[in-house]
Design a protein around this motif. Structure first.
Motif, short mmCIF file in Angstrom:
data_model
loop_
_atom_site.label_atom_id
_atom_site.label_comp_id
_atom_site.label_asym_id
_atom_site.label_seq_id
_atom_site.Cartn_x
_atom_site.Cartn_y
_atom_site.Cartn_z
N PRO A 164 8.39 8.12 12.76
CA PRO A 164 7.80 7.55 11.65
C PRO A 164 8.28 7.93 10.39
CG PRO A 164 7.00 9.76 12.60
CD PRO A 164 8.40 9.66 13.14
N TYR A 165 7.89 7.00 9.58
CA TYR A 165 8.56 7.02 8.00
C TYR A 165 7.72 8.39 7.33
CZ TYR A 165 8.75 5.68 2.96
OH TYR A 165 8.76 5.42 1.86
N LEU A 171 0.82 -0.98 0.13
CA LEU A 171 -0.07 -0.07 -0.18
C LEU A 171 0.94 1.42 -0.02
CD1 LEU A 171 -2.97 1.39 0.23
CD2 LEU A 171 -2.59 1.05 2.76
N THR A 172 2.00 1.36 0.78
CA THR A 172 2.95 2.40 0.82
C THR A 172 3.50 2.75 -0.46
OG1 THR A 172 3.50 1.56 3.02
CG2 THR A 172 5.17 2.99 1.85
N ASP A 173 3.93 1.61 -1.32
CA ASP A 173 4.26 2.04 -2.81
C ASP A 173 3.19 2.18 -3.49
OD1 ASP A 173 6.00 1.46 -4.87
OD2 ASP A 173 5.32 -0.43 -5.15
N GLU A 211 1.32 6.65 -6.58
CA GLU A 211 0.19 7.66 -7.10
C GLU A 211 0.65 9.09 -7.01
OE1 GLU A 211 -3.32 7.34 -4.83
OE2 GLU A 211 -4.75 7.96 -6.12
N ALA A 212 1.07 9.53 -5.73
CA ALA A 212 1.51 10.52 -5.27
C ALA A 212 2.82 11.29 -6.34
CB ALA A 212 2.01 10.59 -3.89
N VAL A 257 7.34 -1.70 2.54
CA VAL A 257 6.16 -2.78 2.42
C VAL A 257 5.00 -2.86 3.35
CG1 VAL A 257 8.48 -4.29 1.85
CG2 VAL A 257 7.44 -4.55 4.05
N ILE A 258 4.75 -1.82 4.01
CA ILE A 258 3.68 -1.57 4.87
C ILE A 258 2.31 -1.59 4.06
CG2 ILE A 258 2.95 -0.61 6.92
CD1 ILE A 258 5.19 -1.98 7.54
#
Lengths: 403, 403
Positions: A341-342, A306-308, A313-314, A385-386
């Motif tokens: 936090p990332y 989802l992070t990727d 998209e961003a 990979v989160i």
């Protein structure tokens, strides 16, 4: 203002359509009017194979959401390198006539190194002829080997699939009480990022691979056998991850070369994993098998990150933003502001500083024994990979979009 | 009442631990007292390698839920065939002494054909010595080749993973505008069920594989090349699914030495997919690649079928129910009551009627051209892949359980 056009190129990833969704969404929120899509990369512009993405979005309310999690390339791809801008080749004239015909003010190219080279040349040509069309590159590559950016869109999803599959293979390998060696071969001809991602499989419920070999250090067959032998003294089932691109001290691939070249002149590798399987069988006489993770590592949308997907998209949206600001000849980049936090900052860099340089795994992220990775590598990989995107299913199968 | 013991055997699937969870849950709701687990199949009983599952369940509230979606075998496996009951082998005496020591009233064996053979022999031996211990088999196999039962636990999940991966490979194969052939090799040496599952990839957004070859009909290389050539006349990118077990009219496997040697001088042996890859390259000169779906098709818990996981759990519970009713020497089965809505009845059958017979794909579920499957096959497969179980994730990776 006028219109924009977007194209995709190079090898597929599961995140490249999320970037396309981002470019479309960015255009919708911008001063640009229509967004066109060029089929099969830059060739669609040359051959007038162009579709109206604005009307597709307008007619299908599910399109953008499904596009975000559709693997490969909605617009199709090409392997085409533009000639030098001073070559006198008529293609430049053809392309800019097409841009005028469709009232294009910005061109977005989602792709790898070759696509960035195209963006670089088109922006240089535009400067030469006094055109103010903006050319912006949106990076993607599962290999994560682009410089300047912290990581590349597509890498996190491939890493998640590889880590998950590695964990599942390890569970599969552990069921018998007899010694065994399982070798997992991962993509990565020159850079070991994807193979390093197998290290994520080490969790509370899984040992992770016992040995990891990257192409960034010379592979020593004798030492490899000693490594495996040593682990077999401690545990029953040994799992090894190797990059397809491991080479010996002389730079020779550890694989049986078929002697044939692919369409781009690369030597066809027929498997480092298979080669090591035979080596272990010969030298240790233990039960051994090799598994090639194969094309699914870049295609498995059902196990994307989802992070990727969100970053991809961003980064597409950011490309439209900077084009509106007047930036050209640039590639959108990611900078890691903090790890916990990332936090990522989206920025851009001149393509000229990026192209033709590959980012390898740093030597100090590889352990001193050259058979594993360090905590720095794990800290780098973990945030990427989160999460799992909300893939839509119908009758048990994913719902993707096609043209 | 006394206690029960459960063991797992044979090759792994992603649903065999759901059946273990079902047996445990069934015991908790029964008149039986404790449930023990035997490590590495029947060998754990022989070697007194036994764990107390009741206390694990009592001490870890997450255990059963996580166990349900953990791939492979929590209790480990073995490949061990009991000798004939009249062989005079002391193992029978050893096993029944162990059963007495642990006050065992029922033994549940989750496994394939060999495990059912063990259940059959133990129940026959029990009858001979006048023991009233119950022996019940809980089937599992990704191959779906057991008779009497409509389908086998583990098959639906493998089918879902294979169908999803096939769809993703097809998307990957479609990006270029140049002719290509992609060959997907699927497990199944004698039965084509898993290869047939690739047909599920045909949905509104995907053509599915263009050609499917099962081991149930003789494979003809000439006809195969004609089939591929014919599809290449209609579309650019052709995708073929083949079973690893395809054989020619003489019964010879379609797999051969490639003629190349690896670095250690071994002839590289290749599977059906690789062999057909070389054949297509030779005969048609088109771009071609082959993909072996490999061990992940039986290990990919992240893409299992909720229907399969739930049925596998239910079948484990059913095994305890029938043991309580006094049934022995039996295997739990599934009967399809209706297809729409999909409804299954859990029942049982005497193992003696099941063992040593393999269920192949019916000839009339294969198309007359022998290169695809019929609607009956699709109707049979569809309900088995519905739903995704709620796999727990931490830091982006699945949370499984281990001993």
């Amino acid at each position: 203002m006028g219109n924009v056009i977007v194209a995709q190129s190079g090898g597929p990833t599961v995140a490249i359509n999320a970037s396309l969704a981002g470019v479309i969404e960015g255009t919708i929120g911008s001063n640009y009017d229509k967004i066109y899509g060029s089929i099969n990369g830059i060739l669609g512009i040359r051959d007038d194979n162009i579709i109206d993405l604005s009307s597709i979005v307008a007619s299908d309310p599910h399109f953008l959401k499904r596009l975000k999690t559709t693997p490969a390339m909605y617009l199709g791809s090409c392997r085409f390198k533009l000639p030098a801008i001073d070559s006198g080749d008529p293609i430049y004239n053809t392309l800019f006539e097409q841009f005028n015909k469709y009232q294009i003010e910005a061109f977005f190219y989602i792709g790898g190194n070759d696509s960035m080279d195209t963006v670089d040349k088109l922006s240089a040509y535009a400067a030469q002829i006094g055109s103010d069309i903006r050319f912006v590159g949106v990076p993607k590559t599962v290999d994560n080997d682009l410089c300047v950016t912290d990581h590349t869109p597509g890498f996190g999803s491939a890493a998640k699939y590889i880590a998950t599959s590695t964990m599942e293979v390890i569970f599969d390998a552990q069921i018998y009480d007899n010694p065994s060696v399982t070798i997992i071969e991962v993509m990565g001809r020159d850079a070991g990022w994807l193979t390093a991602a197998t290290s994520l499989a080490k969790t509370e419920c899984c040992d992770g691979p016992d040995l990891i070999y990257l192409p960034e250090v010379a592979f020593d067959k004798e030492k490899f056998i000693q490594d495996v032998k040593s682990i077999l003294g401690e545990k029953t089932n040994v799992v090894v991850a190797v990059s397809e691109g491991i080479r010996d001290a002389q730079g020779e691939y550890i694989s049986a070369s078929t002697g044939t070249l692919d369409n781009f002149g690369h030597a066809q590798l027929s498997g480092a994993g298979k080669t090591l399987e035979y080596l272990v069988k010969d030298k240790l006489g233990v039960k051994v098998r090799s598994i090639e993770v194969n094309v699914l590592q870049r295609a498995a949308a059902h196990m994307s990150s989802l992070t990727d997907i969100n970053e991809s998209e961003a980064i597409g949206k950011k490309a439209v933003d900077i084009a509106e600001e007047g930036v050209t000849g640039a590639m959108v980049t990611m900078e890691r502001i903090s790890n916990a936090p990332y936090e990522i900052k989206f920025d851009y860099a001149k393509i000229h500083d990026i192209a033709n340089e590959a980012k390898e795994v740093p030597q100090d992220w590889i352990n001193p024994e050259h058979n594993g990775v360090t905590k720095d590598m794990l800290m780098y990989l973990r945030p990427l990979v989160i999460g799992l995107p909300d893939v839509e299913y119908r009758d048990g199968l994913p719902v993707f979009v096609t043209r």
